[in-house]
Design an enzyme around this catalytic site. Structure first.
Site, PDB file in Angstrom:
ATOM      1  N   SER A 183      13.808 -56.216  19.071  1.00  0.00           N
ATOM      2  CA  SER A 183      12.565 -56.495  18.494  1.00  0.00           C
ATOM      3  C   SER A 183      12.339 -58.006  18.473  1.00  0.00           C
ATOM      4  O   SER A 183      11.393 -58.575  18.930  1.00  0.00           O
ATOM      5  CB  SER A 183      12.308 -56.253  17.148  1.00  0.00           C
ATOM      6  N   ASP A 184      13.226 -58.826  17.982  1.00  0.00           N
ATOM      7  CA  ASP A 184      13.054 -60.446  17.939  1.00  0.00           C
ATOM      8  C   ASP A 184      13.332 -60.931  19.436  1.00  0.00           C
ATOM      9  O   ASP A 184      12.533 -61.839  19.620  1.00  0.00           O
ATOM     10  CB  ASP A 184      13.899 -60.953  16.678  1.00  0.00           C
TER      11      ASP A 184
END
Length: 772
Positions: free
Chosen positions: A489-490
């Site tokens: 995600s990041d």
């Protein structure tokens, strides 16, 4: 029984240590090592002939990573923050690799090499002699001797940890398999440490697994790892597809190997294994009642003690299920399905696998199932090189196959935020980094996804068995490279942000034109947004590889013992903040694309950020140390919503938390013990460059009104900068699963450059007052 307790010695952090006087080990000619970067795949090669040396010169990056003199000149002494940022960027740019990314030793954990070396030993596929020499040198250089981590001769869970059975038994075994004799004084010292801890019998589950594979222990000592769990219906709350990705991808081949009870075929006749059977234990090997030690563990290793629930489950498995209910047809069905999932993992990663724990296990599973001559075995063996890294201490094993996309995304963003991206001398550095991100975006679906019931376009968080329970990935960026192939995600958010910032930057000489070309088409950036929108949990928070699938109560079944928060995906303020800042920037530039969904995502995420903040104003960080790391991300995301020190109680409390932790020299220094204890722990070596930069960035994003504490912190960064523009390595920066630390060496360039430039943009690029 161990005579050591988890007492004061394990509650205090270890800092950097001065070099210890050690025996002179054989080493290779470091001038012959070269790093090859093939589209983000890093492999080190030892050149044999003078002709090879002539054809393939050693680069500055090669030299730097091995601790050699780079030959980079001293720069004009920086008198102002922006000059210091430029000096840092000038040095850091010299370390950029040919495809446009940066590399580094992503080390720290001390349990990775043993799994590889044991696997290569039992499959008769050893490292080259040069690699073996450097692995030996690395392990001895990291041994706890002299004033390093108590100096008792063992090894810990990570490079700054006190000695444990896990670290000592596994690394001692590794050195013996590589040919180090038992009468080496350092090996005698290590055995003394191991015996003081109660011998290898007191090792955690993973120690017992690997030593049983090797034939040093018997399988009766290993608590059950039945592959039949993979046959549970998906709706069952403890079904493995609900576990955290690293946990389930380790459990997958581990359960296959455990079920086969596979053991090194020459264990009984191999003289070395017979010697290890005597060296690792205080009792005669033939007299050990292995089953009695299934739950034995040294207190030093026992970070997450087995719960009564897990003990009951193991009791029932051993005494009821395995002898009376575990029918052969059921075992065959389970092993067949697990083998299919292993094959899907190998296909989706071109045998690189998720990481260096399940990689060797998958190699061994392929060896067991398909034989030593199979393509899968050969390809796995080739891929093992991707994890090995040459450092100044020798050859180590990285925590993944690198941090290429992660560090490159951060680096590009840092240069933009520092106000240096429009300078012509850095244009090619940034363009090459952008081109690397373009090359590394994942453009294919995972195997089986398009034919599964989970498929949709745009994607959702749904998954299923035909998709190998993988999260959708087209449009995502992985942590290391596209081959590893896992959505993060990041990482996706940071890569998207960097691409948006560069591709939308106006040319100062002609504002109607863009300074950088559209390297990544808009449609592919939209794919990345689609992926980010699948990552949000019901709470509004984001996790790492996929949304949370199971309950935190699953920790009752945590059998790893040495790690915490390992069973399911948790919610992380760092990941949540990264997604917020990326979506905010994309929406500002492209307001018509999925606007309602983006706005709802951000609103819910910000609500979570407020809720997750602790009473003292901090956020707990799970991927960096610790409150400084998470606080920087949190304030960055709140700043995108207009929150600052003047108008937000949350931001004001966060700033007060940081100001109250500032050291007399102007910096901040937080120990890895903060991660273990969830309470602020001061670093024993004082202020750290990386953490000081994190706090500066946080306070600047918060529009903190007092310049004085920021000025003192900036002065510390400038004072610690070397004449050639670099900053020296200090304490370890990263963490996972609360208890294991991991290194991010490029952070000491990325974040100081960003902090210095941001400070200059806010306060002007005047000389910092020497009286601060």
């Amino acid at each position: 029984m161990s005579t050591r307790k988890r007492t004061l010695s394990t509650k205090q952090a270890n800092g950097l240590t001065k070099p210890v006087e050690r025996l002179e080990d054989p080493k290779t000619d470091v001038a012959r090592w070269r790093l090859r970067d093939d589209r983000g795949c890093h492999t080190w090669h030892y050149l044999q002939s003078d002709e090879e040396l002539k054809q393939w010169p050693q680069t500055k990056a090669d030299k730097y990573h091995m601790g050699l003199e780079t030959g980079l000149p001293a720069l004009q002494s920086a008198k102002s923050p922006l000059q210091a940022a430029e000096n840092g960027l000038q040095f850091f740019s010299e370390l950029q690799l040919e495809p446009g990314n940066w590399g580094c030793q992503y080390g720290g954990p001390m349990f990775l090499l043993p799994g590889l070396i044991i696997t290569l030993y039992v499959t008769n596929m050893p490292l080259t002699q040069a690699e073996q020499t450097e692995v030996i040198r690395y392990l001895f250089n990291l041994q706890n001797l002299g004033n390093k981590n108590g100096g008792d001769g063992g090894w810990g869970l990570h490079i700054e940890a006190d000695s444990s059975v896990f670290g000592t038994a596994m690394n001692y075994t590794t050195l013996r398999l590589l040919g180090v004799p038992p009468d080496d004084p350092r090996m005698r010292k290590a055995r003394g440490c191991l015996y003081d801890l109660g011998s290898a019998l007191n090792g955690p589950h993973w120690t017992k697994f690997w030593l049983s594979v090797l034939g040093v222990m018997q399988w009766d000592i290993v608590n059950p790892v039945p592959p039949e769990l993979w046959l549970l219906p998906d709706w069952v709350p403890i079904s493995p597809w609900r576990w955290w990705i690293h946990m389930r991808m380790v459990f997958l081949p581990m359960s296959f190997i455990w079920s086969k009870k596979w053991q090194y075929s020459r264990a009984d006749s191999d003289p070395l294994i017979r010697q290890l059977r005597q060296e690792l234990f205080t009792a005669p090997h033939e007299e050990i009642a292995w089953a009695r030690y299934r739950n034995a563990i040294s207190p030093i290793d026992n970070y997450h003690p087995k719960t009564w629930v897990l003990n009951l489950v193991n009791f029932l498995l051993v005494l009821v299920y395995i002898p009376y209910i575990r029918f052969a047809w059921l075992v065959t069905r389970a092993e067949t399905w697990v083998w299919k999932l292993i094959q899907m993992e190998d296909a989706n990663t071109d045998f690189a696998n998720l990481g260096p724990v399940n990689g060797p296990m998958n190699l061994l599973a392929c060896y067991i199932e398909e034989g030593p001559d199979a393509y899968s075995v050969r390809r796995h063996r080739e891929r093992m090189h991707d994890f090995l890294w040459m450092s100044k201490d020798g050859m180590m094993m990285n925590g993944t196959n690198g941090v290429q996309v992660w560090d490159t995304s951060f680096a590009l963003w840092a240069v933009v935020d520092a106000g240096l991206a429009s300078k012509p001398q850095y244009h090619q550095t940034l363009l090459r980094g952008l081109e690397f991100l373009e090359d590394q975006q994942i453009l294919e679906h995972a195997e089986g996804y398009e034919k599964s019931s989970a498929y949709s376009d745009p994607p959702t968080a749904r998954t299923g068995p035909k998709a190998g329970y993988r999260h959708p990935r087209r449009g995502a960026w992985g942590f290391s490279n596209r081959i590893q192939g896992y959505t993060v995600s990041d990482t996706t958010s940071e890569a998207l942000k960097s691409a948006l910032l560069l591709q939308n930057m106006a040319d100062p000489a002609n504002p109607s034109k863009k300074l950088f070309p559209e390297v990544i088409p808009l449609q592919r950036l939209k794919w990345a947004v689609d992926i980010i929108l699948t990552m949000q949990n019901k709470s509004g928070a984001c996790s790492s590889y996929e949304p949370t699938r199971g309950s935190e109560y699953m920790e009752y079944l945590n059998a790893a013992e040495v790690f915490g928060r390992i069973m399911v995906e948790y919610e992380y303020p760092e990941c949540t903040s990264a997604c917020v800042t990326a979506l905010h920037l994309f929406h500002a530039l492209h307001p018509d694309y999925r606007a309602r969904e983006i706005q709802r995502f951000i609103s819910r995420a910000v609500q979570y950020m407020h809720k997750d903040q602790r009473v003292d104003g901090s956020w707990y960080g799970s991927w960096g140390i610790c409150f400084t790391y998470a606080g920087m991300f949190a304030i960055e995301s709140l700043a995108t919503q207009g929150e600052n020190h003047a108008n937000s109680e949350s931001v004001k409390r966060a700033c007060n938390f940081f100001i109250n932790k500032q050291n007399a020299d102007g910096g901040w220094g937080e120990s890895y013990k903060s991660c273990e204890t969830a309470e602020w722990c001061q670093h024993p070596d004082g202020s750290q460059v990386v953490q000081t930069a994190w706090v500066i960035i946080a306070l600047l994003e918060a529009q903190y009104p007092d310049q004085a504490p920021l000025g003192r912190a900036i002065k510390l960064l400038m004072d610690r900068q070397q004449p050639n523009g670099e900053w020296l390595q200090e304490g370890i920066e990263g963490v996972f699963n609360k208890s294991c630390m991991i290194s991010y060496p490029n952070y000491k360039f990325i974040f100081p450059i960003k902090a210095l430039g941001m400070y200059a943009k806010r306060y002007g690029d005047a000389a910092v007052d020497s009286r601060l």
